[in-house]
Motif scaffolding. Structure first.
Motif, mmCIF file in Angstrom:
data_model
loop_
_atom_site.group_PDB
_atom_site.id
_atom_site.type_symbol
_atom_site.label_atom_id
_atom_site.label_comp_id
_atom_site.label_asym_id
_atom_site.label_seq_id
_atom_site.Cartn_x
_atom_site.Cartn_y
_atom_site.Cartn_z
ATOM 1 N N LEU A 150 24.569 35.914 34.692
ATOM 2 C CA LEU A 150 25.231 34.708 35.184
ATOM 3 C C LEU A 150 26.608 34.992 35.783
ATOM 4 N N THR A 151 27.274 36.046 35.300
ATOM 5 C CA THR A 151 28.683 36.221 35.658
ATOM 6 C C THR A 151 28.975 37.418 36.550
ATOM 7 N N ILE A 152 28.372 38.566 36.288
ATOM 8 C CA ILE A 152 28.756 39.794 36.994
ATOM 9 C C ILE A 152 28.642 39.668 38.516
ATOM 10 N N PRO A 153 27.563 39.079 39.064
ATOM 11 C CA PRO A 153 27.502 38.983 40.538
ATOM 12 C C PRO A 153 28.550 38.059 41.142
ATOM 13 N N LEU A 154 29.273 37.301 40.326
ATOM 14 C CA LEU A 154 30.220 36.316 40.851
ATOM 15 C C LEU A 154 31.677 36.665 40.588
ATOM 16 N N ILE A 155 31.961 37.829 40.010
ATOM 17 C CA ILE A 155 33.328 38.079 39.554
ATOM 18 C C ILE A 155 34.220 38.738 40.606
ATOM 19 N N ALA A 156 33.653 39.198 41.718
ATOM 20 C CA ALA A 156 34.498 39.774 42.776
ATOM 21 C C ALA A 156 34.983 38.652 43.690
ATOM 22 N N SER A 157 36.247 38.728 44.106
ATOM 23 C CA SER A 157 36.823 37.675 44.940
ATOM 24 C C SER A 157 37.722 38.273 46.010
ATOM 25 N N ALA A 158 37.273 38.228 47.256
ATOM 26 C CA ALA A 158 38.104 38.709 48.363
ATOM 27 C C ALA A 158 39.296 37.782 48.578
ATOM 28 N N THR A 159 39.103 36.490 48.362
ATOM 29 C CA THR A 159 40.193 35.535 48.558
ATOM 30 C C THR A 159 41.352 35.821 47.619
ATOM 31 N N ALA A 160 41.047 35.999 46.334
ATOM 32 C CA ALA A 160 42.107 36.278 45.360
ATOM 33 C C ALA A 160 42.783 37.614 45.652
ATOM 34 N N THR A 161 42.009 38.621 46.048
ATOM 35 C CA THR A 161 42.600 39.918 46.400
ATOM 36 C C THR A 161 43.567 39.763 47.570
ATOM 37 N N PHE A 162 43.183 39.014 48.573
ATOM 38 C CA PHE A 162 44.043 38.797 49.739
ATOM 39 C C PHE A 162 45.324 38.053 49.332
ATOM 40 N N LEU A 163 45.199 37.023 48.499
ATOM 41 C CA LEU A 163 46.376 36.252 48.093
ATOM 42 C C LEU A 163 47.351 37.113 47.287
ATOM 43 N N PHE A 164 46.825 37.912 46.350
ATOM 44 C CA PHE A 164 47.711 38.771 45.565
ATOM 45 C C PHE A 164 48.326 39.857 46.439
ATOM 46 N N ARG A 165 47.576 40.385 47.386
ATOM 47 C CA ARG A 165 48.141 41.391 48.288
ATOM 48 C C ARG A 165 49.306 40.802 49.076
ATOM 49 N N GLN A 166 49.125 39.611 49.606
ATOM 50 C CA GLN A 166 50.198 38.995 50.378
ATOM 51 C C GLN A 166 51.431 38.744 49.518
ATOM 52 N N PHE A 167 51.221 38.380 48.256
ATOM 53 C CA PHE A 167 52.361 38.165 47.369
ATOM 54 C C PHE A 167 53.053 39.476 47.027
ATOM 55 N N PHE A 168 52.282 40.513 46.737
ATOM 56 C CA PHE A 168 52.877 41.808 46.388
ATOM 57 C C PHE A 168 53.704 42.365 47.549
ATOM 58 N N LEU A 169 53.302 42.058 48.779
ATOM 59 C CA LEU A 169 54.065 42.533 49.937
ATOM 60 C C LEU A 169 55.438 41.881 50.024
ATOM 61 N N THR A 170 55.626 40.732 49.357
ATOM 62 C CA THR A 170 56.930 40.062 49.382
ATOM 63 C C THR A 170 57.851 40.528 48.259
ATOM 64 N N VAL A 171 57.348 41.335 47.335
ATOM 65 C CA VAL A 171 58.177 41.836 46.242
ATOM 66 C C VAL A 171 59.177 42.845 46.811
ATOM 67 N N PRO A 172 60.467 42.684 46.555
ATOM 68 C CA PRO A 172 61.479 43.589 47.140
ATOM 69 C C PRO A 172 61.262 45.044 46.725
ATOM 70 N N ASP A 173 61.516 45.943 47.656
ATOM 71 C CA ASP A 173 61.388 47.370 47.354
ATOM 72 C C ASP A 173 62.389 47.807 46.288
ATOM 73 N N GLU A 174 63.502 47.056 46.164
ATOM 74 C CA GLU A 174 64.499 47.396 45.148
ATOM 75 C C GLU A 174 63.917 47.339 43.741
ATOM 76 N N LEU A 175 62.995 46.408 43.510
ATOM 77 C CA LEU A 175 62.360 46.342 42.191
ATOM 78 C C LEU A 175 61.541 47.593 41.917
ATOM 79 N N VAL A 176 60.844 48.055 42.925
ATOM 80 C CA VAL A 176 60.046 49.271 42.764
ATOM 81 C C VAL A 176 60.952 50.460 42.467
#
Length: 283
Positions: A150-176
């Protein structure tokens, strides 16, 4: 000007009230139908005032009682299956998306952007498009009538990956750089910096993915044949067996009412975080 504002407020409030009534009326009918007997509901016209059998119908649906055709799976079991499915899908999607976005943004490896776009392209391939090969794989692995199926075929999400990627790109390099100077490794930086900063986005996505998992119908319809593995949405459909005279609409409506509660509670309980995660630009 003041009079015009009063008229505008009156019109806007009237439109909102009409909209609320239109949306709430089916819910009201569900509550009314859940409080009457099956014979009362099929009469014309249907009663529009509450009856005296509400808790009897709730108890009957919860325990799976019923004398007519159709599924008699206990709603308690169906609610449990739906809850486990929704939680696993929501939590697994967020976890996988966080890690994949973290790897794409902060690690330099060959074909990094190729893999990102390969993930992104899967937005055009929802479960409904790839349902036949997915079912074949699940069947060959013996995962029919199971939580894994019921669950394994539905747990991958390109939308969520894209949203988190866009947010991580806004994190300042100074924090890293600060984390690197403090001796933090990649996973500690991920756990102690990125995940707390992403809390509102995680909350918003959890609400969306929980409702997505709770409302699944087509995939459970294919991979479940055992009543003990029916989610509640599929269970409601299975309870509708034929003509009005054969259906116990009081129990069906009581089941539908109970099926509304968990998603509503999640939305209400996480409303503040959900709205903040969607509109906050200063994360």
């Amino acid at each position: 000007m003041v009079e015009r504002d009063k008229v505008g407020r009156f019109i806007s409030h009237a439109v909102l009230l009409i909209g609320v009534l239109i949306v709430a009326f089916p819910v009201y009918l569900t509550i009314i139908a859940a409080s009457h007997t099956a014979q009362d509901i099929v009469q014309a016209p249907m009663p529009l005032l509450p009856g005296g059998h509400f808790w009897d119908n709730i108890a009957g649906a919860w325990g799976g009682s019923g004398a007519q055709a159709g599924s008699k799976a206990p709603v308690a079991r169906m609610m449990f299956v739906s809850l486990v499915t929704a939680l696993v899908i929501a939590i697994a999607k967020i976890a996988i998306s966080l890690l994949s976005a973290f790897a794409i943004v902060y690690f330099r490896f060959p074909f990094r952007m190729f893999f990102f776009w390969a993930i992104f392209v899967t937005l055009m391939l929802p479960v409904e498009v790839r349902i036949s090969p997915t079912y074949k794989v699940v069947s060959d692995l013996g995962m029919l009538n199971s939580f894994a199926g019921l669950t394994i075929p539905l747990i991958a999400s390109a939308t969520a990956t894209f949203l988190f990627r866009q947010f991580f790109l806004t994190v300042p390099d100074e924090l890293v750089e600060a984390a690197r100077i403090d001796g933090a490794g990649p996973m500690r930086f991920f756990k102690d910096v990125l995940v707390p900063l992403s809390s509102t986005s995680i909350a918003a996505l959890f609400v969306i993915q929980f409702i997505y998992g709770w409302n699944q119908y087509l995939w459970p319809l294919l991979v479940t044949t055992d009543e003990n593995m029916y989610p509640v949405v599929l269970g409601i459909q299975r309870m509708i067996s034929g003509g009005d005279a054969q259906n116990e609409w009081n129990l069906i409506m009581a089941t539908a009412l109970m099926a509304m509660l968990p998603p509503a509670m999640v939305v209400i309980g996480m409303q503040k975080w959900f709205v903040k995660g969607l509109v906050d630009s200063e994360k």
